[in-house]
Design an enzyme around this catalytic site. Structure first.
Site, PDB file in Angstrom:
ATOM      1  CE  LYS A 137     -25.234  31.544  19.500  1.00 58.24           C
ATOM      2  NZ  LYS A 137     -26.097  30.437  19.020  1.00 58.24           N
ATOM      3  CG  ASP A 177     -23.015  28.858  17.942  1.00 57.17           C
ATOM      4  OD1 ASP A 177     -24.173  28.549  17.667  1.00 57.17           O
ATOM      5  OD2 ASP A 177     -22.291  29.485  17.125  1.00 57.17           O
TER       6      ASP A 177
HETATM    7  P1  NDP Z   1     -18.586  23.590  15.053  1.00 58.40           P
HETATM    8  O1  NDP Z   1     -17.570  24.494  15.604  1.00 58.40           O
HETATM    9  O2  NDP Z   1     -18.732  22.220  15.633  1.00 58.40           O
HETATM   10  O3  NDP Z   1     -18.379  23.403  13.483  1.00 58.40           O
HETATM   11  C1  NDP Z   1     -18.410  24.492  12.619  1.00 58.40           C
HETATM   12  C2  NDP Z   1     -18.152  24.005  11.210  1.00 58.40           C
HETATM   13  O4  NDP Z   1     -18.369  25.080  10.304  1.00 58.40           O
HETATM   14  C3  NDP Z   1     -16.719  23.566  10.992  1.00 58.40           C
HETATM   15  O5  NDP Z   1     -16.693  22.602   9.978  1.00 58.40           O
HETATM   16  C4  NDP Z   1     -16.056  24.853  10.551  1.00 58.40           C
HETATM   17  O6  NDP Z   1     -14.863  24.669   9.817  1.00 58.40           O
HETATM   18  C5  NDP Z   1     -17.134  25.468   9.705  1.00 58.40           C
HETATM   19  N1  NDP Z   1     -17.018  26.932   9.730  1.00 58.40           N
HETATM   20  C6  NDP Z   1     -17.005  27.725  10.823  1.00 58.40           C
HETATM   21  N2  NDP Z   1     -16.846  29.015  10.496  1.00 58.40           N
HETATM   22  C7  NDP Z   1     -16.751  29.021   9.170  1.00 58.40           C
HETATM   23  C8  NDP Z   1     -16.559  30.049   8.236  1.00 58.40           C
HETATM   24  N3  NDP Z   1     -16.444  31.339   8.607  1.00 58.40           N
HETATM   25  N4  NDP Z   1     -16.515  29.702   6.922  1.00 58.40           N
HETATM   26  C9  NDP Z   1     -16.633  28.400   6.551  1.00 58.40           C
HETATM   27  N5  NDP Z   1     -16.804  27.383   7.408  1.00 58.40           N
HETATM   28  C10 NDP Z   1     -16.858  27.689   8.681  1.00 58.40           C
HETATM   29  O7  NDP Z   1     -19.970  24.387  15.148  1.00 58.40           O
HETATM   30  P2  NDP Z   1     -21.453  23.830  15.070  1.00 58.40           P
HETATM   31  O8  NDP Z   1     -21.524  22.651  14.182  1.00 58.40           O
HETATM   32  O9  NDP Z   1     -21.955  23.729  16.454  1.00 58.40           O
HETATM   33  O10 NDP Z   1     -22.204  25.073  14.403  1.00 58.40           O
HETATM   34  C11 NDP Z   1     -22.431  25.182  12.999  1.00 58.40           C
HETATM   35  C12 NDP Z   1     -23.565  26.132  12.733  1.00 58.40           C
HETATM   36  O11 NDP Z   1     -24.761  25.638  13.359  1.00 58.40           O
HETATM   37  C13 NDP Z   1     -23.391  27.548  13.283  1.00 58.40           C
HETATM   38  O12 NDP Z   1     -24.037  28.447  12.416  1.00 58.40           O
HETATM   39  C14 NDP Z   1     -24.141  27.505  14.611  1.00 58.40           C
HETATM   40  O13 NDP Z   1     -24.548  28.785  15.013  1.00 58.40           O
HETATM   41  C15 NDP Z   1     -25.315  26.630  14.222  1.00 58.40           C
HETATM   42  N6  NDP Z   1     -26.023  25.956  15.295  1.00 58.40           N
HETATM   43  C16 NDP Z   1     -25.377  25.188  16.211  1.00 58.40           C
HETATM   44  C17 NDP Z   1     -26.088  24.535  17.187  1.00 58.40           C
HETATM   45  C18 NDP Z   1     -25.438  23.625  18.161  1.00 58.40           C
HETATM   46  O14 NDP Z   1     -26.144  23.021  18.964  1.00 58.40           O
HETATM   47  N7  NDP Z   1     -24.128  23.444  18.138  1.00 58.40           N
HETATM   48  C19 NDP Z   1     -27.544  24.686  17.312  1.00 58.40           C
HETATM   49  C20 NDP Z   1     -28.147  25.458  16.241  1.00 58.40           C
HETATM   50  C21 NDP Z   1     -27.397  26.077  15.294  1.00 58.40           C
HETATM   51  P3  NDP Z   1     -13.438  24.777  10.550  1.00 58.40           P
HETATM   52  O15 NDP Z   1     -13.321  23.526  11.363  1.00 58.40           O
HETATM   53  O16 NDP Z   1     -12.466  24.879   9.448  1.00 58.40           O
HETATM   54  O17 NDP Z   1     -13.483  26.011  11.395  1.00 58.40           O
HETATM   55  O1  2IT Z   2     -27.852  28.350  17.827  1.00 53.24           O
HETATM   56  C1  2IT Z   2     -28.251  27.582  18.729  1.00 53.24           C
HETATM   57  O2  2IT Z   2     -29.457  27.325  18.859  1.00 53.24           O
HETATM   58  C2  2IT Z   2     -27.255  26.967  19.608  1.00 53.24           C
HETATM   59  N1  2IT Z   2     -26.064  27.183  19.419  1.00 53.24           N
HETATM   60  C3  2IT Z   2     -27.707  26.104  20.746  1.00 53.24           C
HETATM   61  C4  2IT Z   2     -28.036  26.947  21.943  1.00 53.24           C
HETATM   62  C5  2IT Z   2     -28.329  26.192  23.218  1.00 53.24           C
HETATM   63  O3  2IT Z   2     -28.560  26.892  24.200  1.00 53.24           O
HETATM   64  O4  2IT Z   2     -28.339  24.962  23.236  1.00 53.24           O
END
Ligand code: NDP
Ligand code: 2IT
Length: 457
Positions: A137, A177
């Site tokens: 990561k 992420d």
């Molecule tokens: P994005 O940046 O697209 O969206 C994040 C969302 O979460 C936004 O709505 C954001 O609000 C909110 N958020 C972020 N930080 C905080 C915080 N400290 N408190 C409250 N709300 C918060 O990220 P993703 O959707 O990609 O990721 C969301 C989660 O999913 C994370 O935990 C990530 O690690 C996990 N994840 C992501 C994957 C991926 O493929 N993208 C795969 C697996 C897991 P705001 O816009 O106001 O910042």
């Molecule tokens: O938390 C996760 O699994 C991710 N943000 C996706 C990682 C990836 O390599 O696609």
């Protein structure tokens, strides 16, 4: 026989205690990493009782120490020609079953503890996918909010100017992420290609389709979560049809979880961002959320401009007060604590599954398990994103593209397999229905066997 088992069990517990207490001493200033490690380590006791060879090989003490952590300065120029400095990271935790693989996070809260917890989780998640990918990561404390496109581009270029020497299609493959999506991956990719002078498409995943990206990657984490929950529901003779669902966040994971849940007939009544949450009793209008978040990059509060009958509440934790059948935390770590979990239970929630990484704290998880909530932990439930990243790597290696349907079908199969493997591991090791134990063990065993096979170095 019984005596041997008891001896093995107590030796296993002692061993885990010993490793965890050393880990606490060495990392006392890294609460998120310790939290992730505590959850995993203590769920592995039955494995060590049955496999004393893992203790002989000291697998646990080895697996909690990253192969390496790279930390670097990122200096870049803002639109006012001022030089800004951020810190960049890449944690390369474990590459026993494939190149390091995991996303990059841009968020002001990023520090070594958060990077390590995410990279540690990623080892087991990636193993669960059945794809040949290790755990890593990275990211930066850079705050993308309010930055121009040009600033984002210059930051990504500066970040890659250091990162490139540590990654490669067979070495370490970053992706997105929080705060990093296809736009950022595009800028990172362009800089990597420029520096290396060769087209190594498989060095990053989450690229735009048509420029090396896989169809279906954008949707993969959210859709995968819903495919996983569909299996959980099936287990209890239920389905998404007419279920009330609350999804936190409104980013990449949340949006595509909402899309698929709605396609399966669920009523999604709430979502959020870091400032607050919206409640729409008639069901969230996802086209509006996409316009606000994907097109405009605006606050979720502006949903009320399109849907005046909806409600907006400041602060994001209140979202768990909304009664629902299924709760899907898809924002960030530690968004559900013990109190929020007890509220969900009191309101009759029956299913919780994690789109985010570690959104439930340890107390919340214990509440779910003690109160008949069927719980899908993140490393199993949100593995669809990284699984399709591995499919993107496969397409890049083969120099071809697969159709959306082909990718989506493979994703569905992978999520079903993860569910089945986690469920069966929980049964095999004496905790039926506990997908926390099941997914940790199923992922761990694959990596541990690889570590035994490759020997100590
Ligand atoms: P994005 O940046 O697209 O969206 C994040 C969302 O979460 C936004 O709505 C954001 O609000 C909110 N958020 C972020 N930080 C905080 C915080 N400290 N408190 C409250 N709300 C918060 O990220 P993703 O959707 O990609 O990721 C969301 C989660 O999913 C994370 O935990 C990530 O690690 C996990 N994840 C992501 C994957 C991926 O493929 N993208 C795969 C697996 C897991 P705001 O816009 O106001 O910042
Ligand atoms: O938390 C996760 O699994 C991710 N943000 C996706 C990682 C990836 O390599 O696609």
């Amino acid at each position: 026989m019984t005596t041997v088992l008891v001896t093995n069990e107590s030796r296993a517990k002692e061993y885990i205690d010993e490793v965890f207490s050393q880990l606490k001493q060495k990392n006392s200033h890294q609460p998120e990493f310790l939290q992730a490690a505590e959850e995993i380590l203590f769920s592995l006791a039955p494995v060590f009782a049955q496999h004393p060879e893992y203790i002989e090989h000291n697998i646990l003490a080895r697996i909690v120490e990253p192969d390496r952590i790279v930390s670097f300065r990122v200096a870049w120029q803002d639109d006012n020609n001022q030089v800004q400095v951020n810190r960049g990271y890449r944690v390369q935790f474990n590459n026993v079953i494939g190149p390091y693989k995991g996303g990059l996070r841009y968020h002001p809260t990023v520090n070594e503890s958060i990077m390590k917890f995410l990279a540690f989780e990623q080892i087991f998640k990636n193993a669960l996918t059945g794809q040949p990918i290790g755990g890593g990561k990275g990211g930066s404390d850079f705050n993308p909010k309010g930055k121009s496109d040009a600033e984002i581009m210059r930051f990504c270029q500066a970040f890659m100017t250091e990162l490139y020497r540590h990654i490669g299609p067979d070495v370490d493959v970053p992706a997105g992420d929080i705060g990093v999506g296809a736009r950022e991956v595009g800028f990172l990719w362009g800089q990597y290609k420029r520096i290396r002078g060769s087209y190594e498409a498989g060095v990053l995943t989450g690229k735009k389709p048509g420029y090396g990206g896989s169809l279906g990657r954008k949707e993969a984490t959210g859709y995968g979560l819903i495919y996983f929950v569909a299996e959980m529901l099936r287990e209890k003779n239920e389905s998404f049809l007419n279920k009330t669902v609350v999804v936190s966040g409104s980013g990449n994971v949340a949006i595509y979880a909402i899309e698929k849940a709605q396609a399966y007939g669920a009523k999604v009544v709430a979502c959020s961002d870091s400032a607050g949450y919206i409640y729409d009793s008639e069901g969230i209008d996802l086209a509006v959320v996409k316009e606000i978040k994907e097109l405009k990059g605006d606050r979720i509060k502006t949903y009320l401009n399109y849907r005046p009958n909806a409600e907006y509440h400041e602060g994001c934790t209140g979202i768990w007060n909304i009664p629902c059948d299924i709760a899907l935390p898809c924002a960030t770590q530690n968004e559900i604590n013990g109190d929020a979990a007890r509220t969900l239970i009191a309101n009759g929630t029956k299913f919780v599954a994690e789109g985010a990484n570690m959104p439930s704290d340890l107390e919340a998880i214990n509440e779910y398990l003690a109160n008949d909530i069927y719980f899908g932990p993140g490393k199993a439930a949100n593995a669809g994103g990284v699984a399709v990243s591995a499919l993107e790597m496969a397409q890049n290696s083969g120099r071809n593209y697969w159709s959306f349907n082909k990718v989506d079908e493979k994703l569905q199969d992978i999520m079903k397999d993860i569910y089945t493997e986690s469920k069966e591991a929980a049964e095999k090791y004496g905790t039926p229905g506990n997908l926390v134990v099941g997914s940790n063990i199923a992922g761990f065993v694959k990596v541990a066997n690889g570590m035994v096979a490759e020997g100590v170095y």
